[in-house]
Design an enzyme around this catalytic site. Structure first.
Site, PDB file in Angstrom:
ATOM      1  CG  ASP A 101      41.014  10.225  84.998  1.00  0.00           C
ATOM      2  OD1 ASP A 101      40.151  10.475  85.810  1.00  0.00           O
ATOM      3  OD2 ASP A 101      42.267  10.020  85.153  1.00  0.00           O
ATOM      4  N   GLY A 102      38.161   9.154  81.637  1.00  0.00           N
ATOM      5  CA  GLY A 102      37.464   9.235  80.101  1.00  0.00           C
ATOM      6  C   GLY A 102      36.155   9.707  80.105  1.00  0.00           C
ATOM      7  CG  ASP A 153      46.291  13.620  74.897  1.00  0.00           C
ATOM      8  OD1 ASP A 153      45.382  13.294  74.015  1.00  0.00           O
ATOM      9  OD2 ASP A 153      46.618  13.034  75.793  1.00  0.00           O
ATOM     10  N   GLY A 177      48.525  11.700  81.300  1.00  0.00           N
ATOM     11  CA  GLY A 177      47.826  10.710  80.474  1.00  0.00           C
ATOM     12  C   GLY A 177      48.916   9.853  79.456  1.00  0.00           C
ATOM     13  CE1 TYR A 178      50.109   6.698  73.624  1.00  0.00           C
ATOM     14  CE2 TYR A 178      48.520   8.102  72.193  1.00  0.00           C
ATOM     15  CZ  TYR A 178      49.530   7.239  72.493  1.00  0.00           C
ATOM     16  OH  TYR A 178      49.752   6.116  71.379  1.00  0.00           O
ATOM     17  CB  SER A 179      52.087  13.107  77.340  1.00  0.00           C
ATOM     18  OG  SER A 179      53.374  13.767  77.487  1.00  0.00           O
ATOM     19  CG  LEU A 180      53.213   9.428  82.954  1.00  0.00           C
ATOM     20  CD1 LEU A 180      54.474  10.327  83.361  1.00  0.00           C
ATOM     21  CD2 LEU A 180      52.433   9.424  84.090  1.00  0.00           C
ATOM     22  CB  SER A 181      51.940   6.025  78.514  1.00  0.00           C
ATOM     23  OG  SER A 181      51.490   6.373  77.397  1.00  0.00           O
TER      24      SER A 181
END
EC number: 2.7.1.23
Length: 291
Positions: free
Chosen positions: A73-74, A147, A188-192
């Protein structure tokens, strides 16, 4: 047909699939342009690629019919930053790990190329977030698919993020940082950090605090027409800002405004590619994970 390809390092197990891809492209007389880092990696490990066309920066990317991202994904997020407002359709071949965005397995490369050649795919339009600032940041690449993130630069003290929604005060977040996520970035980061999962075409942003000092502060879903203004205070007088994989340190005088970009990322999806299937697979929904 003209195809551009960007990629990162991949495991040796992917070699036969990559070699097969270039054989297929050569057999079909496809004009190929490679990103400079990917070309250097292929040369280093001895994979023939037959292409002499290389781009080193987004402006040098030729007018491809499609762009292929080789990695996880990155890598796909990097590829989207290369394309920008040109909105060339992009697809990710997953030779990385998670693969919420890069959903095509290496085993299906031949099927993919055949689909691209015969226009047998659909286009998935994804919202981008864009950053406006009083200083020149990210060399004009001021947009992201996943994001925009603010985080502290030191290891001890929190930062305070004064947040305004459509010029109305929302909250002062005492936290390690703050994420403004698109629906695509919700996995992504928000989910974590405790944010919700949104389906890709939800017309929303998520404002997610990172380790907030007040436990009653929770992620907030807002409409994607909202204009989000951020003022940051820090004991170190600076903080880190990120758009997808790109980041830099700025000082407290930096003014930040987040809004929906006026262009989209156009992701190529195979006809049997479903977001809900990907969600169940990557998050192991429906499986008993207790032991």
């Amino acid at each position: 047909m003209k195809i551009a390809i960007h990629g990162r390092n991949f495991n040796e197990s992917a070699r036969p699939f990559i070699e097969n891809m270039f054989n297929e492209l050569s057999r079909r007389n496809v004009e190929v342009q490679l990103s400079k880092p990917f070309r250097a990696f292929l040369d280093q490990i001895g994979i023939p690629h037959y292409s002499e066309l290389v781009y080193d920066k987004p402006a040098e990317l030729f007018q491809a019919d499609e762009v292929i991202s080789m990695g996880g994904d990155g890598t796909l997020l990097e590829t989207v930053s290369h394309i920008g407002k040109r909105q060339i359709p992009v697809i990710g071949i997953n030779v990385g790990r998670l693969g919420f965005l890069a959903t095509v397995s290496p085993e299906r490369i031949s099927d993919l190329i055949n689909s691209l050649e015969n226009d047998q795919y659909r286009i998935d339009e994804r919202t981008l977030v864009t950053l406006e600032s009083n200083t020149d940041v990210f060399d004009g690449l001021n947009f992201g698919l996943n994001d925009f993130t603010i985080t502290k630069t030191d290891t001890s003290s929190m930062i305070t993020v004064h947040t305004y929604l459509n010029d109305e005060f929302l909250n002062s977040y005492w936290a390690d940082g703050l994420i403004v996520s698109t629906p695509t970035g919700s996995t992504g980061y928000s989910l974590s950090c405790g944010g919700p999962v949104l389906v890709p075409h939800s017309q929303n942003f998520i404002i997610t605090p990172i380790s907030p000092h007040n436990l009653n502060v929770r992620p907030l879903v807002v409409e994607d027409t909202a204009v989000i203004k951020l003022e940051v205070k820090s004991r170190s007088n600076n903080f880190l800002i990120s758009l997808d994989a790109r980041s830099l340190i700025v000082d407290e005088n930096t003014q930040l405004t987040i809004r929906k970009a006026d262009f989209t990322a156009r992701l190529i999806k195979m006809f049997d590619d479903s977001f809900l299937n990907t969600l169940r697979s990557k998050l192991s929904w429906g499986l008993d994970m207790r032991n």
